[in-house]
Design an enzyme around this catalytic site. Structure first.
Site, mmCIF file in Angstrom:
data_model
loop_
_atom_site.group_PDB
_atom_site.id
_atom_site.type_symbol
_atom_site.label_atom_id
_atom_site.label_comp_id
_atom_site.label_asym_id
_atom_site.label_seq_id
_atom_site.Cartn_x
_atom_site.Cartn_y
_atom_site.Cartn_z
ATOM 1 N N ASP A 232 0.835 -1.201 0.000
ATOM 2 C CA ASP A 232 0.000 0.000 0.000
ATOM 3 C C ASP A 232 0.870 1.251 0.000
ATOM 4 O O ASP A 232 1.961 1.256 0.573
ATOM 5 C CB ASP A 232 -0.896 -0.023 1.255
ATOM 6 C CG ASP A 232 -2.087 0.904 1.115
ATOM 7 O OD1 ASP A 232 -2.317 1.443 0.013
ATOM 8 O OD2 ASP A 232 -2.784 1.101 2.126
ATOM 9 N N ASN B 251 1.593 3.342 -2.897
ATOM 10 C CA ASN B 251 2.270 3.774 -4.140
ATOM 11 C C ASN B 251 1.841 5.181 -4.549
ATOM 12 O O ASN B 251 2.674 6.003 -4.942
ATOM 13 C CB ASN B 251 1.934 2.825 -5.295
ATOM 14 C CG ASN B 251 2.529 1.448 -5.114
ATOM 15 O OD1 ASN B 251 3.361 1.248 -4.243
ATOM 16 N ND2 ASN B 251 2.105 0.510 -5.924
ATOM 17 N N GLY B 252 0.526 5.422 -4.456
ATOM 18 C CA GLY B 252 -0.012 6.719 -4.875
ATOM 19 C C GLY B 252 0.529 7.844 -4.000
ATOM 20 O O GLY B 252 0.968 8.888 -4.500
ATOM 21 N N HIS C 21 3.379 3.353 -8.923
ATOM 22 C CA HIS C 21 3.159 1.935 -9.218
ATOM 23 C C HIS C 21 4.400 1.316 -9.851
ATOM 24 O O HIS C 21 4.749 0.175 -9.554
ATOM 25 C CB HIS C 21 1.938 1.769 -10.128
ATOM 26 C CG HIS C 21 0.648 2.183 -9.468
ATOM 27 N ND1 HIS C 21 0.306 1.781 -8.188
ATOM 28 C CD2 HIS C 21 -0.376 2.970 -9.889
ATOM 29 C CE1 HIS C 21 -0.870 2.307 -7.860
ATOM 30 N NE2 HIS C 21 -1.308 3.037 -8.867
ATOM 31 N N SER D 164 -7.506 -5.283 -6.030
ATOM 32 C CA SER D 164 -8.685 -5.863 -5.389
ATOM 33 C C SER D 164 -9.919 -5.733 -6.284
ATOM 34 O O SER D 164 -9.922 -4.953 -7.252
ATOM 35 C CB SER D 164 -8.956 -5.155 -4.061
ATOM 36 O OG SER D 164 -9.506 -3.875 -4.299
ATOM 37 N N ASN E 34 -10.819 -2.248 -6.552
ATOM 38 C CA ASN E 34 -9.932 -1.308 -7.261
ATOM 39 C C ASN E 34 -10.437 -0.906 -8.655
ATOM 40 O O ASN E 34 -9.947 0.061 -9.245
ATOM 41 C CB ASN E 34 -8.501 -1.863 -7.387
ATOM 42 C CG ASN E 34 -7.710 -1.802 -6.102
ATOM 43 O OD1 ASN E 34 -6.803 -2.587 -5.880
ATOM 44 N ND2 ASN E 34 -8.053 -0.864 -5.219
ATOM 45 N N ARG F 155 -5.992 -1.934 8.376
ATOM 46 C CA ARG F 155 -7.195 -2.567 7.814
ATOM 47 C C ARG F 155 -6.807 -3.838 7.089
ATOM 48 O O ARG F 155 -5.685 -3.976 6.617
ATOM 49 C CB ARG F 155 -7.810 -1.657 6.738
ATOM 50 C CG ARG F 155 -8.548 -0.478 7.174
ATOM 51 C CD ARG F 155 -9.302 0.099 5.970
ATOM 52 N NE ARG F 155 -8.397 0.683 4.978
ATOM 53 C CZ ARG F 155 -7.904 1.925 5.061
ATOM 54 N NH1 ARG F 155 -8.208 2.686 6.090
ATOM 55 N NH2 ARG F 155 -7.104 2.385 4.133
ATOM 56 N N GLU G 183 0.293 -13.385 12.273
ATOM 57 C CA GLU G 183 0.879 -12.230 12.951
ATOM 58 C C GLU G 183 0.938 -11.052 11.973
ATOM 59 O O GLU G 183 1.321 -11.233 10.817
ATOM 60 C CB GLU G 183 2.306 -12.563 13.422
ATOM 61 C CG GLU G 183 2.388 -13.685 14.439
ATOM 62 C CD GLU G 183 1.818 -13.294 15.796
ATOM 63 O OE1 GLU G 183 1.830 -12.087 16.134
ATOM 64 O OE2 GLU G 183 1.348 -14.205 16.512
HETATM 65 C C1 FPP Z 1 -1.239 0.192 -3.681
HETATM 66 O O1 FPP Z 1 -0.925 1.551 -3.762
HETATM 67 C C2 FPP Z 1 -0.665 -0.600 -4.779
HETATM 68 C C3 FPP Z 1 -1.341 -1.073 -5.876
HETATM 69 C C4 FPP Z 1 -2.772 -0.829 -6.053
HETATM 70 C C5 FPP Z 1 -0.679 -1.844 -6.977
HETATM 71 C C6 FPP Z 1 0.527 -2.602 -6.585
HETATM 72 C C7 FPP Z 1 1.016 -3.405 -7.730
HETATM 73 C C8 FPP Z 1 2.304 -3.710 -7.955
HETATM 74 C C9 FPP Z 1 3.373 -3.253 -7.049
HETATM 75 C C10 FPP Z 1 2.681 -4.531 -9.150
HETATM 76 C C11 FPP Z 1 2.302 -5.969 -9.064
HETATM 77 C C12 FPP Z 1 2.800 -6.731 -10.230
HETATM 78 C C13 FPP Z 1 2.149 -7.757 -10.874
HETATM 79 C C14 FPP Z 1 2.821 -8.440 -11.997
HETATM 80 C C15 FPP Z 1 0.788 -8.207 -10.498
HETATM 81 P P1 FPP Z 1 -2.093 2.623 -3.799
HETATM 82 O O2 FPP Z 1 -2.331 3.021 -5.212
HETATM 83 O O3 FPP Z 1 -3.269 2.062 -3.068
HETATM 84 O O4 FPP Z 1 -1.463 3.813 -2.998
HETATM 85 P P2 FPP Z 1 -2.246 4.906 -2.146
HETATM 86 O O5 FPP Z 1 -2.932 4.182 -1.041
HETATM 87 O O6 FPP Z 1 -1.145 5.781 -1.652
HETATM 88 O O7 FPP Z 1 -3.174 5.600 -3.084
#
Ligand code: FPP
Length: 262
Positions: free
Chosen positions: A38, A40-41, A55, A83, A86, A212, A225
């Site tokens: 969690d 990335n954004g 991402h 999810s 999403n 969560r 855990e």
């Molecule tokens: C959550 O950050 C992350 C994701 C929704 C995507 C994560 C996916 C990868 C790291 C790549 C996986 C690779 C494969 C091949 C399936 P967020 O966007 O929810 O961040 P935020 O909560 O800050 O908005």
């Protein structure tokens, strides 16, 4: 799983001050680590970048953690990538993620081959855009006979939907008279979940400080855990994994009993 001691030492060389691989018992590692990736954004926003950049950095972090788990000899690693909820994100971001999943998989297949990683997916991948779905199926087929770590990527995954699906599969077997109601037990339910080929996770890591479960592995996490860190997923690396493992190994798991120190 087999572990190459030399490669392990090399991967975890030059440690930071507070943690090293020697702080971890390699004999008491979890057989299954699961991760809610969690933040990335927020990572991108904090740097004035587009969410897509977050991402992309998230993929790099995942690659590092996959490699670290292979070096440590972890049997199963699972990660929540997308999810069922999403889909509500802006179409542009959904499209970008689907494209990123497909291109990442194509690029990383040689790594999985080299490191003997078996890929599985948790979730309904049939409902994904054709290119992503076909790439995933290729990844499944090409790694199916690998015998090292199992990597489970949760994509279009929702735990409640998974449990409903399991109920339907069991109901069909009862209706067809191939089992009776008395045959329904916890093992049977587990065997109908996407995680059927894996033990339940012993350690769940969630980044970005959220407390969560977000509809993730509700059945499978019954005795797991939790380790929550404020770090955003793109900043989570091999040393953070060791910190999570040190925390996990410092706990006493009682499974509802009273434990050994009481
Ligand atoms: C959550 O950050 C992350 C994701 C929704 C995507 C994560 C996916 C990868 C790291 C790549 C996986 C690779 C494969 C091949 C399936 P967020 O966007 O929810 O961040 P935020 O909560 O800050 O908005």
């Amino acid at each position: 799983m087999e572990r190459n001691e030399e490669k392990l030492r090399l991967y975890f060389s030059n440690p930071p001050e507070d943690i090293s691989v020697d702080d971890i018992s390699l004999e008491a590692l979890p057989k299954h680590i699961s991760i809610i990736m969690d933040g990335n954004g927020r990572w991108a926003k904090a740097r004035g970048l587009d969410r897509s950049q977050g991402h992309k950095e998230g993929v790099k972090a995942l690659r590092e953690i996959i490699t670290a788990c292979v070096r440590l000899g972890i049997d199963n690693l699972s990660a929540y990538a997308f999810s069922t909820e999403n889909w509500r994100r802006p179409q542009r971001e959904v499209d970008l993620l689907m494209h990123l999943f497909a291109s990442t998989l194509v690029r990383e297949l040689p790594l999985f081959e080299r490191e003997n990683v078996r890929l599985v997916f948790l979730g309904d991948i049939e409902a994904l855009p054709a290119k992503t779905r076909d790439t995933f199926k290729k990844g499944l087929a090409e790694t199916a006979s690998n015998t090292g770590m199992t990597l489970a990527l949760a994509v279009n995954y929702g735990s409640r939907a998974e449990i409903v699906r399991a109920c339907k599969l069991i109901a069909q077997e009862v209706a067809a008279d191939s089992i009776s109601i008395e045959d329904i037990d916890q093992d049977l339910v587990s065997s109908k979940l996407y995680t059927a080929s894996m033990p339940d996770p012993e350690l769940l890591i969630r980044t970005s400080g959220e407390l969560r479960l977000s509809n993730y592995l509700l059945w499978q996490l019954a005795y797991t855990e939790f380790y929550v860190t404020d770090k955003m997923w793109p900043d989570f690396g091999r040393w953070d994994l060791l910190r999570a493992l040190r925390s996990y190994q410092g706990r006493e798991r009682r499974f509802g009993g009273v434990g050994t120190s009481k």
